[in-house]
Design a protein around this motif. Structure first.
Motif, PDB file in Angstrom:
ATOM      1  N   VAL A   1      37.684  67.359  61.708  1.00 28.45           N
ATOM      2  CA  VAL A   1      37.633  68.341  62.456  1.00 28.45           C
ATOM      3  C   VAL A   1      36.112  69.089  62.711  1.00 28.45           C
ATOM      4  O   VAL A   1      35.616  69.216  63.697  1.00 28.45           O
ATOM      5  CB  VAL A   1      38.469  69.592  61.974  1.00 28.45           C
ATOM      6  N   VAL A   2      35.354  69.144  61.557  1.00 26.02           N
ATOM      7  CA  VAL A   2      34.003  69.701  61.468  1.00 26.02           C
ATOM      8  C   VAL A   2      33.264  68.655  62.167  1.00 26.02           C
ATOM      9  O   VAL A   2      32.432  69.086  63.164  1.00 26.02           O
ATOM     10  CB  VAL A   2      33.545  69.846  60.110  1.00 26.02           C
ATOM     11  N   CYS A   3      33.231  67.303  62.241  1.00 24.88           N
ATOM     12  CA  CYS A   3      32.371  66.552  63.123  1.00 24.88           C
ATOM     13  C   CYS A   3      32.720  66.658  64.466  1.00 24.88           C
ATOM     14  O   CYS A   3      32.011  66.615  65.430  1.00 24.88           O
ATOM     15  CB  CYS A   3      32.695  65.288  62.400  1.00 24.88           C
ATOM     16  N   ALA A   4      34.196  66.516  64.893  1.00 28.51           N
ATOM     17  CA  ALA A   4      34.469  66.576  66.186  1.00 28.51           C
ATOM     18  C   ALA A   4      34.109  67.799  66.791  1.00 28.51           C
ATOM     19  O   ALA A   4      33.668  68.007  67.954  1.00 28.51           O
ATOM     20  CB  ALA A   4      36.055  66.575  66.408  1.00 28.51           C
ATOM     21  N   ALA A   5      34.315  69.239  66.181  1.00 33.74           N
ATOM     22  CA  ALA A   5      33.789  70.513  66.667  1.00 33.74           C
ATOM     23  C   ALA A   5      32.362  70.486  67.047  1.00 33.74           C
ATOM     24  O   ALA A   5      31.699  70.918  67.746  1.00 33.74           O
ATOM     25  CB  ALA A   5      34.277  71.552  65.639  1.00 33.74           C
ATOM     26  N   SER A   6      31.394  69.720  65.974  1.00 37.81           N
ATOM     27  CA  SER A   6      29.994  69.915  66.085  1.00 37.81           C
ATOM     28  C   SER A   6      29.692  68.942  67.176  1.00 37.81           C
ATOM     29  O   SER A   6      28.686  69.416  68.069  1.00 37.81           O
ATOM     30  CB  SER A   6      29.530  69.390  64.663  1.00 37.81           C
ATOM     31  N   PHE A   7      30.296  67.811  67.522  1.00 36.12           N
ATOM     32  CA  PHE A   7      29.896  67.087  68.686  1.00 36.12           C
ATOM     33  C   PHE A   7      30.509  67.632  69.931  1.00 36.12           C
ATOM     34  O   PHE A   7      29.674  67.630  70.816  1.00 36.12           O
ATOM     35  CB  PHE A   7      30.701  65.625  68.714  1.00 36.12           C
ATOM     36  N   MET A   8      31.488  68.396  69.853  1.00 38.11           N
ATOM     37  CA  MET A   8      31.841  69.183  71.058  1.00 38.11           C
ATOM     38  C   MET A   8      30.842  70.207  71.425  1.00 38.11           C
ATOM     39  O   MET A   8      30.585  70.370  72.644  1.00 38.11           O
ATOM     40  CB  MET A   8      33.269  69.755  70.984  1.00 38.11           C
ATOM     41  N   GLY A   9      30.397  70.896  70.357  1.00 36.40           N
ATOM     42  CA  GLY A   9      29.677  71.982  70.619  1.00 36.40           C
ATOM     43  C   GLY A   9      28.324  71.414  71.170  1.00 36.40           C
ATOM     44  O   GLY A   9      27.625  72.053  71.924  1.00 36.40           O
ATOM     45  N   LEU A  10      27.742  70.363  70.528  1.00 37.32           N
ATOM     46  CA  LEU A  10      26.479  69.882  71.046  1.00 37.32           C
ATOM     47  C   LEU A  10      26.558  69.337  72.595  1.00 37.32           C
ATOM     48  O   LEU A  10      25.628  69.545  73.268  1.00 37.32           O
ATOM     49  CB  LEU A  10      26.242  68.269  70.296  1.00 37.32           C
ATOM     50  N   TYR A  11      27.948  68.742  73.098  1.00 33.48           N
ATOM     51  CA  TYR A  11      28.072  68.434  74.289  1.00 33.48           C
ATOM     52  C   TYR A  11      28.274  69.545  75.064  1.00 33.48           C
ATOM     53  O   TYR A  11      27.378  69.665  76.398  1.00 33.48           O
ATOM     54  CB  TYR A  11      29.353  67.588  74.363  1.00 33.48           C
ATOM     55  N   ILE A  12      28.812  70.718  74.799  1.00 34.29           N
ATOM     56  CA  ILE A  12      28.762  71.868  75.724  1.00 34.29           C
ATOM     57  C   ILE A  12      27.224  72.425  75.601  1.00 34.29           C
ATOM     58  O   ILE A  12      26.943  72.901  76.754  1.00 34.29           O
ATOM     59  CB  ILE A  12      29.571  72.985  74.987  1.00 34.29           C
ATOM     60  N   ALA A  13      26.605  72.177  74.676  1.00 37.70           N
ATOM     61  CA  ALA A  13      24.831  72.900  74.857  1.00 37.70           C
ATOM     62  C   ALA A  13      24.336  71.932  75.771  1.00 37.70           C
ATOM     63  O   ALA A  13      23.618  72.485  76.695  1.00 37.70           O
ATOM     64  CB  ALA A  13      24.481  72.788  73.472  1.00 37.70           C
ATOM     65  N   TYR A  14      24.729  70.672  75.711  1.00 39.94           N
ATOM     66  CA  TYR A  14      23.778  69.894  76.761  1.00 39.94           C
ATOM     67  C   TYR A  14      24.278  69.994  78.192  1.00 39.94           C
ATOM     68  O   TYR A  14      23.492  70.167  79.110  1.00 39.94           O
ATOM     69  CB  TYR A  14      24.086  68.351  76.355  1.00 39.94           C
ATOM     70  N   VAL A  15      25.583  70.361  78.390  1.00 43.66           N
ATOM     71  CA  VAL A  15      26.088  70.689  79.687  1.00 43.66           C
ATOM     72  C   VAL A  15      25.513  72.052  80.208  1.00 43.66           C
ATOM     73  O   VAL A  15      25.137  72.189  81.301  1.00 43.66           O
ATOM     74  CB  VAL A  15      27.651  70.818  79.683  1.00 43.66           C
ATOM     75  N   HIS A  16      25.306  72.977  79.230  1.00 42.00           N
ATOM     76  CA  HIS A  16      24.786  74.413  79.642  1.00 42.00           C
ATOM     77  C   HIS A  16      23.305  74.179  80.076  1.00 42.00           C
ATOM     78  O   HIS A  16      22.656  74.763  80.904  1.00 42.00           O
ATOM     79  CB  HIS A  16      25.147  75.417  78.573  1.00 42.00           C
ATOM     80  N   GLN A  17      22.678  73.322  79.108  1.00 45.56           N
ATOM     81  CA  GLN A  17      21.383  73.125  79.498  1.00 45.56           C
ATOM     82  C   GLN A  17      21.010  72.426  80.757  1.00 45.56           C
ATOM     83  O   GLN A  17      19.913  72.715  81.526  1.00 45.56           O
ATOM     84  CB  GLN A  17      20.594  72.217  78.169  1.00 45.56           C
ATOM     85  N   TYR A  18      21.905  71.455  80.920  1.00 50.88           N
ATOM     86  CA  TYR A  18      21.676  70.701  82.385  1.00 50.88           C
ATOM     87  C   TYR A  18      21.988  71.573  83.294  1.00 50.88           C
ATOM     88  O   TYR A  18      21.393  71.669  84.646  1.00 50.88           O
ATOM     89  CB  TYR A  18      22.564  69.593  82.094  1.00 50.88           C
ATOM     90  N   ASN A  19      22.975  72.433  83.402  1.00 53.56           N
ATOM     91  CA  ASN A  19      23.367  73.555  84.423  1.00 53.56           C
ATOM     92  C   ASN A  19      22.353  74.328  84.671  1.00 53.56           C
ATOM     93  O   ASN A  19      21.962  75.041  85.867  1.00 53.56           O
ATOM     94  CB  ASN A  19      24.690  74.144  84.278  1.00 53.56           C
ATOM     95  N   CYS A  20      21.573  74.769  83.519  1.00 50.98           N
ATOM     96  CA  CYS A  20      20.516  75.816  83.677  1.00 50.98           C
ATOM     97  C   CYS A  20      19.016  75.186  83.939  1.00 50.98           C
ATOM     98  O   CYS A  20      18.168  76.074  84.249  1.00 50.98           O
ATOM     99  CB  CYS A  20      20.293  76.582  82.269  1.00 50.98           C
ATOM    100  N   LEU A  21      19.163  73.916  84.434  1.00 51.60           N
ATOM    101  CA  LEU A  21      17.724  73.300  84.402  1.00 51.60           C
ATOM    102  C   LEU A  21      17.616  73.257  85.960  1.00 51.60           C
ATOM    103  O   LEU A  21      18.384  73.099  86.737  1.00 51.60           O
ATOM    104  CB  LEU A  21      17.737  71.700  83.969  1.00 51.60           C
TER     105      LEU A  21
END
Length: 240
Positions: free
Chosen positions: A42-62
């Motif tokens: 659960v910790v690994c999956a949640a960390s990967f999901m948070g990292l994916y959301i951060a990349y998506v947010h960074q792409y939308n703000c770029l």
């Protein structure tokens, strides 16, 4: 985006292996070991999901300037002061809309290339015989990209219509300015003509004043001569 699902899959495989193998640890029981595996999963999956959301947010703000997701400002309706400024250079409206139109064209070109790439990937998955689910994911992504392309095309058409309207308004303002310049030049010519007439009349008035002064001097001379003649005639009469 596949790492959370892969983490869950690997964790489930490890749990199945533990259930089948049933290792014996002096400190940990089987249930505690399974709980630890689930917690790590659960910790690994949640960390990967948070990292994916951060990349998506960074792409939308770029490169958010110009931002096609925000409302387009009309040529006749200025932006609200409560919203943040889209452009900070204070350029003309037509130049700003031209930059936004160029940005949308580049984005449409990029989306077209992305659609072609996704179509190639979809054809590869369709030719494969493994029956895996990424084909459905690619079809969903392709439909989403197509919808975004249609939305951008509609926004580009709106920007083009607003740009044409702004150009028409600028042309009308230019015609009004040209008319004002023409009337101003006519007024300048009329003022020059009136100044010339006033100069001519002032010259004539000066000539008349000089002539009047000369006439007054001549009248004074005549009056002096007349007075002298009268004095001489009175003296002659008294002598007689």
């Amino acid at each position: 985006m596949r790492l959370p699902f892969a983490t869950i899959t690997y964790g489930t495989c490890i749990m199945l292996l533990v259930m089948v193998w049933q290792p014996e640890f002096g400190i940990l029981s089987l249930s505690a070991l399974l709980r630890i595996i689930i917690l790590v999963e659960v910790v690994c999956a949640a960390s990967f999901m948070g990292l994916y959301i951060a990349y998506v947010h960074q792409y939308n703000c770029l490169n958010s300037q110009p931002d096609v997701l925000k409302s387009l400002y009309s040529a006749l309706q200025p932006a609200s002061p409560l919203e943040e400024f889209r452009y900070h250079d204070g350029g003309r409206l037509s130049d700003q809309q031209m930059a936004l139109l160029q940005y949308q064209r580049e984005n449409i070109h990029y989306l077209s290339e992305e659609i072609l790439r996704l179509q190639e990937c979809l054809s590869k998955y369709e030719r494969s015989d493994d029956g895996s689910t990424p084909q459905v994911d690619l079809a969903h992504l392709l439909a989403a990209r197509d919808q975004e392309l249609r939305a951008l095309s509609a926004e580009m058409n709106q920007v083009q219509s607003e740009l044409r309207l702004a150009r028409n308004l600028i042309a009308e303002k230019d015609l009004e300015v040209q008319k004002i310049y023409a009337t101003n030049s006519q007024y300048i010519k009329e003022n020059e003509r009136l100044r010339a007439i006033m100069g001519e009349w002032s010259a004539r008035a000066a000539k008349l004043e000089r002539a009047l002064e000369a006439e007054q001097r001549s009248n004074l001379d005549l009056q002096k001569k007349i007075s002298k003649l009268r004095n001489q005639s009175t003296t002659e009469k008294t002598e007689i």
